[in-house]
Design a protein around this motif. Structure first.
Motif, short mmCIF file in Angstrom:
data_model
loop_
_atom_site.label_atom_id
_atom_site.label_comp_id
_atom_site.label_asym_id
_atom_site.label_seq_id
_atom_site.Cartn_x
_atom_site.Cartn_y
_atom_site.Cartn_z
N PRO A 133 0.84 -1.21 0.00
CA PRO A 133 0.00 0.00 0.00
C PRO A 133 0.87 1.26 0.00
O PRO A 133 1.99 1.25 0.52
CB PRO A 133 -0.79 -0.10 1.30
N ILE A 134 0.36 2.32 -0.59
CA ILE A 134 1.07 3.60 -0.57
C ILE A 134 1.14 4.06 0.89
O ILE A 134 0.11 4.15 1.56
CB ILE A 134 0.33 4.65 -1.42
N PRO A 135 2.34 4.34 1.40
CA PRO A 135 2.45 4.83 2.78
C PRO A 135 1.68 6.15 2.96
O PRO A 135 1.64 6.97 2.04
CB PRO A 135 3.95 5.05 2.97
N PRO A 136 1.07 6.34 4.13
CA PRO A 136 0.31 7.58 4.36
C PRO A 136 1.13 8.85 4.10
O PRO A 136 0.61 9.83 3.57
CB PRO A 136 -0.11 7.48 5.82
N SER A 137 2.42 8.84 4.46
CA SER A 137 3.25 10.03 4.25
C SER A 137 3.43 10.32 2.77
O SER A 137 3.40 11.48 2.35
CB SER A 137 4.62 9.85 4.92
N LEU A 138 3.58 9.29 1.94
CA LEU A 138 3.70 9.47 0.49
C LEU A 138 2.36 9.92 -0.10
O LEU A 138 2.32 10.83 -0.93
CB LEU A 138 4.16 8.17 -0.18
N ARG A 139 1.28 9.32 0.35
CA ARG A 139 -0.05 9.72 -0.12
C ARG A 139 -0.29 11.21 0.14
O ARG A 139 -0.79 11.93 -0.72
CB ARG A 139 -1.13 8.87 0.56
N ALA A 140 0.11 11.70 1.31
CA ALA A 140 -0.08 13.11 1.66
C ALA A 140 0.72 14.02 0.72
O ALA A 140 0.21 15.06 0.26
CB ALA A 140 0.33 13.36 3.11
N VAL A 141 1.95 13.63 0.39
CA VAL A 141 2.77 14.42 -0.53
C VAL A 141 2.14 14.42 -1.92
O VAL A 141 2.05 15.47 -2.57
CB VAL A 141 4.22 13.88 -0.57
N LEU A 142 1.71 13.26 -2.38
CA LEU A 142 1.10 13.17 -3.71
C LEU A 142 -0.14 14.04 -3.81
O LEU A 142 -0.37 14.70 -4.83
CB LEU A 142 0.74 11.71 -4.03
N THR A 144 -0.76 16.81 -2.52
CA THR A 144 -0.47 18.25 -2.64
C THR A 144 -0.30 18.67 -4.10
O THR A 144 -0.42 19.86 -4.41
CB THR A 144 0.78 18.67 -1.85
N TYR A 145 -0.03 17.71 -4.98
CA TYR A 145 0.13 18.01 -6.41
C TYR A 145 -0.92 17.31 -7.26
O TYR A 145 -0.76 17.17 -8.46
CB TYR A 145 1.53 17.64 -6.91
N CYS A 146 -2.00 16.87 -6.63
CA CYS A 146 -3.06 16.17 -7.35
C CYS A 146 -3.78 17.14 -8.27
O CYS A 146 -4.08 18.27 -7.91
CB CYS A 146 -4.05 15.57 -6.36
N HIS A 147 -4.05 16.67 -9.47
CA HIS A 147 -4.72 17.48 -10.49
C HIS A 147 -6.06 16.83 -10.76
O HIS A 147 -6.13 15.70 -11.20
CB HIS A 147 -3.85 17.50 -11.75
N ALA A 148 -7.13 17.54 -10.50
CA ALA A 148 -8.48 16.96 -10.62
C ALA A 148 -8.81 16.54 -12.04
O ALA A 148 -9.52 15.58 -12.27
CB ALA A 148 -9.51 17.97 -10.11
N GLU A 149 -8.30 17.28 -13.01
CA GLU A 149 -8.63 17.02 -14.41
C GLU A 149 -7.60 16.04 -14.98
O GLU A 149 -6.41 16.24 -14.85
CB GLU A 149 -8.53 18.36 -15.14
N ALA A 150 -8.05 14.96 -15.58
CA ALA A 150 -7.13 13.99 -16.17
C ALA A 150 -6.41 14.62 -17.35
O ALA A 150 -7.03 15.12 -18.26
CB ALA A 150 -7.88 12.74 -16.62
N THR A 151 -5.07 14.59 -17.30
CA THR A 151 -4.29 15.19 -18.38
C THR A 151 -3.54 14.15 -19.18
O THR A 151 -2.92 14.47 -20.17
CB THR A 151 -3.27 16.21 -17.83
N GLY A 152 -3.55 12.92 -18.76
CA GLY A 152 -2.83 11.87 -19.47
C GLY A 152 -3.76 11.08 -20.36
O GLY A 152 -4.97 11.27 -20.35
#
Length: 161
Positions: A133-142, A144-152
């Protein structure tokens, strides 16, 4: 003087600027398709280093996991020539239980779309090389840069992670 082929242009949004070198191109002067993977990996590497706090450790190491590539997808829209400049904007896309997506959009400075790409790391336990599982600390960092609109590019998932 030798200039770097790529560098971080901005951190918010996170943008990597890359200049096309002659060696990136075929005899007709067009960038080899395979070089776009190098462009993506360079931008994702700088983005991940930024998310890791530029500590010299990988993003996964900072959070106690390995993060090998699970998948990559491209949607090509344009071509590049020697000395062209391309800006690659990186965001975090979907965050799942064990893997997540980096979405990257490459455009010339005039806004011309070159490609959209998704790079998907998966978390693994370092000692066992099994998914984790993604560690909670990594999830929190990710997040912060989450983009709601799919760009890929859109990808179908056949199994749950």
């Amino acid at each position: 003087m030798i200039r770097s082929a790529e560098y971080v242009l901005s951190e918010r949004p996170f943008v990597v600027r890359r200049q096309v070198r002659w060696g990136d191109c075929d005899p007709a002067g067009v960038v080899y398709t395979g070089r776009f993977t190098e462009y993506l990996l360079g931008a994702v590497g700088l983005f991940a280093d930024h998310l890791a706090g530029n500590t010299g450790e990988s993003l996964g190491q900072v959070h106690g996991v390995g993060t090998p590539c699970r998948g990559m997808a491209f949607d090509f829209a344009g071509t590049l020539w020697p000395n062209d400049v391309v800006d690659i904007t990186c965001t975090v896309g979907e965050i799942r239980e064990r893997s997540y997506d980096f979405h990257c959009v490459a455009r010339k400075p005039d806004g011309t779309l070159i490609f959209r790409a998704t790079f998907s790391p998966i978390c693994v336990r370092l000692e066992a090389r099994q998914s984790a599982p993604i560690p909670p600390s990594l999830r929190a960092v990710l997040q912060t840069y989450c983009h709601a609109e799919a760009t890929g590019p859109t990808r179908q998932r056949k199994n749950h992670e």
